[in-house]
Write a protein that holds these residues in place. Structure first.
Motif, short mmCIF file in Angstrom:
data_model
loop_
_atom_site.label_atom_id
_atom_site.label_comp_id
_atom_site.label_asym_id
_atom_site.label_seq_id
_atom_site.Cartn_x
_atom_site.Cartn_y
_atom_site.Cartn_z
N ASP A 168 0.74 -0.92 -1.49
CA ASP A 168 -0.33 -0.57 -0.34
C ASP A 168 0.32 -1.05 0.92
O ASP A 168 0.31 -0.49 1.99
CB ASP A 168 -1.46 -1.61 -0.70
CG ASP A 168 -2.35 -1.25 -1.80
OD1 ASP A 168 -2.23 -0.07 -2.36
OD2 ASP A 168 -3.30 -2.39 -2.47
N GLN A 171 2.67 1.27 2.12
CA GLN A 171 2.34 2.44 2.27
C GLN A 171 1.84 2.18 3.74
O GLN A 171 2.12 3.17 4.86
CB GLN A 171 1.29 3.03 1.62
CG GLN A 171 0.33 4.30 2.09
CD GLN A 171 -0.99 4.07 1.29
OE1 GLN A 171 -1.06 3.71 0.32
NE2 GLN A 171 -1.76 4.62 2.29
N TYR A 172 1.15 1.22 4.18
CA TYR A 172 0.58 0.93 5.58
C TYR A 172 1.47 0.66 6.62
O TYR A 172 1.52 1.25 7.65
CB TYR A 172 -0.50 -0.22 5.60
CG TYR A 172 -1.61 -0.30 4.61
CD1 TYR A 172 -2.21 0.86 4.33
CD2 TYR A 172 -1.97 -1.48 3.95
CE1 TYR A 172 -3.21 0.96 3.27
CE2 TYR A 172 -3.10 -1.23 3.09
CZ TYR A 172 -3.82 -0.18 2.85
OH TYR A 172 -4.83 -0.15 2.07
N ALA A 175 3.54 4.12 7.11
CA ALA A 175 2.52 5.04 7.98
C ALA A 175 2.37 4.67 9.44
O ALA A 175 2.32 5.40 10.44
CB ALA A 175 1.29 5.04 7.32
N ASN A 176 2.38 3.29 9.48
CA ASN A 176 2.21 2.99 11.19
C ASN A 176 3.39 2.98 11.76
O ASN A 176 3.50 3.22 13.06
CB ASN A 176 1.67 1.39 11.09
CG ASN A 176 0.38 1.54 10.93
OD1 ASN A 176 -0.48 1.70 11.63
ND2 ASN A 176 -0.17 0.92 9.60
N ARG A 235 -9.55 11.08 2.17
CA ARG A 235 -8.67 10.09 2.92
C ARG A 235 -7.63 10.86 3.67
O ARG A 235 -7.51 11.96 3.53
CB ARG A 235 -7.66 9.04 1.89
CG ARG A 235 -8.45 8.12 1.36
CD ARG A 235 -7.73 7.12 0.59
NE ARG A 235 -7.23 7.72 -0.61
CZ ARG A 235 -7.35 7.01 -1.71
NH1 ARG A 235 -7.94 6.01 -1.74
NH2 ARG A 235 -6.77 7.72 -2.89
N ASP A 236 -6.96 9.97 4.72
CA ASP A 236 -6.03 10.73 5.66
C ASP A 236 -4.90 11.22 4.60
O ASP A 236 -4.26 10.60 3.88
CB ASP A 236 -5.50 9.41 6.18
CG ASP A 236 -4.29 10.04 7.29
OD1 ASP A 236 -4.00 11.11 7.13
OD2 ASP A 236 -4.29 8.98 8.40
N GLN A 239 -1.44 9.61 4.76
CA GLN A 239 -1.24 8.21 4.12
C GLN A 239 -1.00 8.61 2.58
O GLN A 239 -0.13 8.07 2.03
CB GLN A 239 -2.58 7.37 4.04
CG GLN A 239 -3.11 6.95 5.54
CD GLN A 239 -2.38 5.47 5.78
OE1 GLN A 239 -1.69 5.03 4.78
NE2 GLN A 239 -2.41 5.04 6.70
N ASP A 240 -1.51 9.63 2.00
CA ASP A 240 -1.52 10.14 0.61
C ASP A 240 -0.04 10.51 0.52
O ASP A 240 0.54 10.26 -0.73
CB ASP A 240 -2.35 11.36 0.32
CG ASP A 240 -3.73 10.65 -0.20
OD1 ASP A 240 -3.81 9.26 -0.02
OD2 ASP A 240 -4.79 11.58 -0.13
N ARG A 243 2.36 7.47 0.60
CA ARG A 243 2.01 6.79 -0.85
C ARG A 243 2.94 7.50 -2.06
O ARG A 243 3.60 6.56 -2.60
CB ARG A 243 0.78 6.63 -1.30
CG ARG A 243 0.47 5.60 -2.30
CD ARG A 243 -0.88 5.41 -2.59
NE ARG A 243 -1.19 4.35 -3.70
CZ ARG A 243 -1.15 2.84 -3.00
NH1 ARG A 243 -1.37 2.74 -1.90
NH2 ARG A 243 -1.36 2.04 -4.18
#
Ligand code: SF4
Ligand code: ZN
Ligand code: ZN
Length: 305
Positions: A168, A171-172, A175-176, A235-236, A239-240, A243
């Motif tokens: 997680d 991933q965050y 993505a950021n 979900r976005d 993001q998937d 991931r």
């Protein structure tokens, strides 16, 4: 032929490829517990904490965290309060609440159940996205964070533990970085500092792979919710994709994601300029807010219109 554990004669159930070791049931459970405990001590997550709020969704991650923290808090004489949030997503949410309550009772932990509906939020409302102008997962995330903090403040808990795992976090963070929101990376530290009306957030599973939490709960036969949220398809998609990339990277290059979150926690984040404390107070609810009205109150107002 059965593979043997690297530390005893028992049959191995897990291969920790990054360290080239095989672990039997006992040594696997010991490994996860030790990793989590080391993370808690290394980042001084429980320093000055007398009461800890532990947010449990009933998924494999929060159940693993609860199982380990319940022992750690006992040893350190820290009071625990469980929290489960009923997001109102039909059978899925009912199962989450049931599992969390079963575990709180099993570990003899006091708990609170909060529901989105008592705040006027119906996440299944057909006009939700049109009214709020946000996708359901964004609304769900804002509401959960708000409720967790509100309960922590009301209950005099100095910290909130959440079950975010290593995948997680990676991933965050990625993505950021991809979207240029680098200032958000500071929120991804293993521990975020407390402020006025804002409890500390801790992530004891920062270095634990999602595969390990699944094996942990299954090995110990702990109840958990294995179903995916029925709104997950909303979900976005970026993001998937990130991931899937993170998962593939860790599978093909074991230890690479751990190395990334390690660098994130002690190097990358320190290279970013300190964010000024720009929090003021929401003029509706009195909780911390970056603007005049906090995101949670804005959502509630939009749904009332
Ligand atoms: Fe909430 Fe989205 Fe997660 Fe479902 S998938 S629990 S709506 S954040
Ligand atoms: Zn062993
Ligand atoms: Zn507010």
């Amino acid at each position: 032929m059965k593979t043997r554990c690297s530390f005893c004669d028992d049959h191995a159930i897990y291969v920790l490829k990054s360290r080239k070791i095989r672990l039997c049931k006992k040594h696997f459970i010991d490994y996860v517990r030790t990793e989590v405990e080391n993370t808690i001590y290394r980042f001084e997550m429980l320093k000055n904490v007398k009461k800890l709020l532990i947010a449990v969704s009933g998924g494999k991650d929060s159940v693993t965290m609860l199982h380990i923290l319940h022992q750690v808090c006992k040893e350190l004489n820290i009071e625990m309060l469980g929290l489960v949030i009923d997001t109102g997503i039909g059978e899925f949410s009912r199962r989450q609440v049931d599992v969390a309550i079963t575990l709180f009772k099993m570990f003899k932990i006091d708990y609170r159940v909060e529901s989105f509906s008592s705040y006027g939020i119906d996440i299944l409302r057909p006009d939700l996205e049109r009214k709020v102008r946000r996708p359901p997962c964004s609304i769900c995330g804002i509401a959960k964070r708000y409720i967790m903090n509100k309960v922590a403040i009301e209950e005099n808990c100095q910290a909130i533990a959440t079950g975010h795992n290593m995948i997680d976090i990676a991933q965050y963070a990625i993505a950021n970085i991809l979207t240029g929101n680098v200032e958000y990376l500071r929120k991804l530290l293993p521990k975020t500092e407390e402020g006025p009306k804002m409890a500390r957030r801790i992530r004891p599973l920062y270095f634990i792979d999602e595969k390990e939490t699944k094996l942990y709960v299954e090995t110990l036969r702990l109840p958990y919710v294995s179903e995916t949220c029925p709104l997950a398809h909303k979900r976005d998609t970026m993001q998937d994709t990130v991931r899937m990339f993170v998962r593939e990277l860790e599978d093909k290059h074991p230890g690479s994601i751990r190395h990334f979150v390690e660098k994130l926690s002690n190097k990358i984040i320190n290279m970013l300029p300190m964010e000024e404390d720009r929090y003021s107070t929401c003029k509706i609810c009195g909780m911390p807010s970056k603007g005049e009205i906090c995101s949670f109150c804005k959502i509630r107002m939009a749904l009332r219109e």
